[in-house]
Scaffold this motif. Structure first.
Motif, short mmCIF file in Angstrom:
data_model
loop_
_atom_site.label_atom_id
_atom_site.label_comp_id
_atom_site.label_asym_id
_atom_site.label_seq_id
_atom_site.Cartn_x
_atom_site.Cartn_y
_atom_site.Cartn_z
N LEU A 281 0.85 -1.19 0.00
CA LEU A 281 0.00 0.00 0.00
C LEU A 281 0.88 1.24 0.00
CD1 LEU A 281 -2.46 -0.93 2.91
CD2 LEU A 281 -2.87 -1.27 0.46
N PHE A 282 0.37 2.31 -0.57
CA PHE A 282 0.99 3.62 -0.41
C PHE A 282 0.08 4.41 0.52
CE2 PHE A 282 1.21 8.12 -1.93
CZ PHE A 282 2.46 8.40 -1.39
N VAL A 283 0.64 4.93 1.59
CA VAL A 283 -0.17 5.62 2.62
C VAL A 283 0.28 7.07 2.73
CG1 VAL A 283 -0.95 5.60 5.01
CG2 VAL A 283 -0.38 3.43 3.87
N THR A 284 -0.68 7.98 2.61
CA THR A 284 -0.39 9.40 2.65
C THR A 284 -1.38 10.09 3.59
OG1 THR A 284 -0.20 11.42 1.30
CG2 THR A 284 -1.82 9.80 0.59
N GLU A 285 -0.94 11.15 4.23
CA GLU A 285 -1.79 11.87 5.19
C GLU A 285 -2.44 13.07 4.52
OE1 GLU A 285 -1.44 14.39 9.38
OE2 GLU A 285 0.09 12.89 8.88
N VAL A 286 -3.69 13.30 4.87
CA VAL A 286 -4.41 14.47 4.37
C VAL A 286 -3.93 15.71 5.14
CG1 VAL A 286 -6.67 15.55 4.05
CG2 VAL A 286 -6.41 13.07 3.75
N VAL A 287 -3.34 16.65 4.44
CA VAL A 287 -2.84 17.88 5.05
C VAL A 287 -3.98 18.86 5.28
CG1 VAL A 287 -1.29 19.85 4.75
CG2 VAL A 287 -0.58 17.56 4.01
N ARG A 288 -4.86 18.97 4.30
CA ARG A 288 -6.07 19.79 4.48
C ARG A 288 -7.10 19.41 3.43
NH1 ARG A 288 -2.09 23.23 3.47
NH2 ARG A 288 -2.22 23.93 5.64
N VAL A 289 -8.34 19.79 3.69
CA VAL A 289 -9.43 19.56 2.76
C VAL A 289 -10.04 20.91 2.42
CG1 VAL A 289 -11.66 18.42 2.40
CG2 VAL A 289 -9.92 17.32 3.83
N LYS A 290 -10.25 21.14 1.13
CA LYS A 290 -10.85 22.41 0.70
C LYS A 290 -11.97 22.13 -0.29
CE LYS A 290 -8.79 24.96 -2.40
NZ LYS A 290 -7.78 25.82 -3.11
N GLU A 291 -12.82 23.15 -0.45
CA GLU A 291 -13.90 23.07 -1.43
C GLU A 291 -13.61 24.08 -2.53
OE1 GLU A 291 -17.37 24.23 -3.58
OE2 GLU A 291 -16.44 25.52 -2.06
N SER A 292 -13.71 23.63 -3.78
CA SER A 292 -13.48 24.51 -4.93
C SER A 292 -14.44 24.13 -6.04
CB SER A 292 -12.03 24.39 -5.41
OG SER A 292 -11.82 25.17 -6.57
N LYS A 293 -15.24 25.11 -6.49
CA LYS A 293 -16.18 24.88 -7.58
C LYS A 293 -17.08 23.67 -7.31
CE LYS A 293 -14.22 28.17 -10.08
NZ LYS A 293 -14.88 29.47 -10.32
N ASN A 294 -17.57 23.60 -6.10
CA ASN A 294 -18.46 22.52 -5.66
C ASN A 294 -17.79 21.15 -5.64
OD1 ASN A 294 -20.77 24.21 -5.34
ND2 ASN A 294 -21.03 24.20 -7.58
N SER A 295 -16.47 21.14 -5.56
CA SER A 295 -15.73 19.88 -5.47
C SER A 295 -14.95 19.84 -4.15
CB SER A 295 -14.75 19.74 -6.64
OG SER A 295 -15.43 19.62 -7.87
N ASN A 296 -14.94 18.67 -3.51
CA ASN A 296 -14.13 18.46 -2.32
C ASN A 296 -12.73 18.01 -2.75
OD1 ASN A 296 -16.31 18.91 -0.48
ND2 ASN A 296 -17.06 16.84 -0.92
N ILE A 297 -11.73 18.70 -2.25
CA ILE A 297 -10.35 18.37 -2.62
C ILE A 297 -9.57 18.01 -1.37
CG2 ILE A 297 -8.24 19.18 -3.74
CD1 ILE A 297 -9.93 21.13 -5.34
N ALA A 298 -9.06 16.79 -1.35
CA ALA A 298 -8.21 16.34 -0.25
C ALA A 298 -6.75 16.48 -0.69
CB ALA A 298 -8.52 14.88 0.09
#
Length: 413
Positions: A281-298
């Motif tokens: 597996l490749f495991v990465t941590e979410v640094v932040r979550v933002k919303e842009s143009k009605n899309s959730n970006i992790a």
């Protein structure tokens, strides 16, 4: 991709102990994959392709579990040698072997040098003559017809790999004039990433038909055949996972036919991702979550720089995201996310649209089927973010769970 084989607790513990991003290799899954192939192809020896995952810890572990290695450069030859493998346990493939590469293979007594074209054979013959040696070679055959259901097909088209099947008789005539090479057998690797069990069995049957004709046309004893497996893994949601249930009957028939020709011929399966791919597996941590143009970006701390394939840049017409798991938050209603890495480029995207339980800052995202073509196949030093750690894990029956830090690639900045 089946995440159920992995210990979620162990993944979380590894994140706490080693930090992110990291690769997580489960040796018990790797061992089961090897056992599955050995059962399905009884009578064949297993040859591991180093390019798939050259982690030193894994190479050393594999010495007790596979028979030999496929190496594709001087660097891989030296790397394997430093990690306990002898030249006599290596097969040297690759379309651009320079004289220096061939010299190294001769000096280290590499068992099988795979000839990709007549010019390479002529060059090797001269080098062997200068050393008073007879070089042992395999002739790689490029089949005339491509087979169905392979994600990557090398046969039936112009290729840098091997000698065209229809040119073998004329090439054989030239090879017979070279007194310092010995043709010990034949090699085929004509496709990869096949997820159809019937097609895998057909593929082995077709390779054997080509080999039988080559053995007849060559007319001298051989002792090695290499069957390029082409076995794929289920990278994407909904992909089929191979059961290999059609292979045993074909494998048994091939071995019987081979024995009717000679008891001295060893049959090898050259394989990589089928063994190690689903064990990582490749495991990465979410640094932040933002919303842009009605899309959730992790936005994560690891991406294309650590795992090029998961971002769709190791083949494929369009980017289909690898199977993903929100390790930290597995419950709740799923939402659609764009998952990206830390780089200043839009192509650093692990998933354009993936459904995951609610993602929050600090969550761990696991990307499946990442045991093959990971760190060494990625632009690790682009933009100089932290390099991924590599962790091996085992939880065999009767033993305590055990982590090992198998990180070996160091930062150059």
């Amino acid at each position: 991709m089946n995440f159920d084989e992995f210990s979620i607790e162990a993944i979380c513990d590894a994140g706490k102990k080693f930090g992110t991003p990291f690769y997580f290799y489960d040796l018990d899954i790797l061992k089961r994959n090897i056992g599955k192939l050995k059962t399905a192809a009884s009578g064949f020896k297993i040859r591991y392709a180093v390019k798939t995952n050259p982690n030193p810890f894994i190479l050393r572990w594999l010495k007790d579990h596979v028979d030999s290695l496929d190496v594709s450069s001087s660097g891989e030859i030296n790397h394997a040698s430093k990690n306990g493998w002898l030249g006599e346990d290596m097969e040297f493939t690759g379309p651009a072997k320079k004289n220096s590469d061939l010299k190294l293979a001769l000096d280290l007594n590499v068992k099988s040098i795979v000839i990709e074209d007549l010019g390479e054979a002529v060059a090797l013959n001269k080098l062997a003559e200068d050393r008073g040696l007879v070089a042992r070679v395999l002739i790689r055959i490029a089949p005339s017809l491509a087979e169905e259901n392979f994600g990557v097909r090398l046969a039936g088209r112009p290729t840098q790999f091997g000698i065209d099947q229809d040119k073998l008789p004329e090439v054989f005539a030239e090879l017979r004039q070279l007194s310092n090479i010995r043709v010990a057998g034949f090699h085929i690797y004509s496709g990869s990433q096949c997820l159809n069990d019937e097609s895998i069995a057909t593929h082995f049957g077709n390779m054997w038909s080509i080999f039988k004709q080559a053995i007849h046309d060559w007319g001298a004893p051989i002792d090695e055949l290499v069957f390029g497996a082409g076995m794929g893994i289920p990278y994407h949601d909904g992909d089929n996972a191979l059961k290999l249930d059609h292979l045993p009957e074909v494998a048994e028939s091939i071995i019987e036919d081979v024995r009717s020709i000679s008891d001295e011929i060893d049959c090898h399966i050259e394989v990589g991702r089928f063994l190690i791919g689903t064990a990582g597996l490749f495991v990465t941590e979410v640094v932040r979550v933002k919303e842009s143009k009605n899309s959730n970006i992790a936005i994560c701390d690891g991406g294309m720089n650590n795992n090029l394939g998961a971002c769709g840049h190791l083949g494929g017409i369009s980017h289909r995201h690898y199977s993903m798991l929100n390790v930290t938050g597995q419950s709740g209603e799923k939402e659609k996310y764009r998952v990206v890495g830390p780089l200043c480029t839009a192509i650093d995207t692990l998933a354009h649209r993936v459904m995951l339980p609610k993602v929050s800052e600090g969550d761990l995202i696991a990307v499946g089927c990442s045991g093959s073509y990971g760190p060494t196949a990625s632009p690790l030093f682009f933009i100089a973010h932290d390099l991924p750690r590599e962790v091996v894990f085992t939880e065999s029956e009767g033993r305590e769970s055990k982590f090992e830090d198998a990180t070996w690639i160091k930062h150059s900045f």
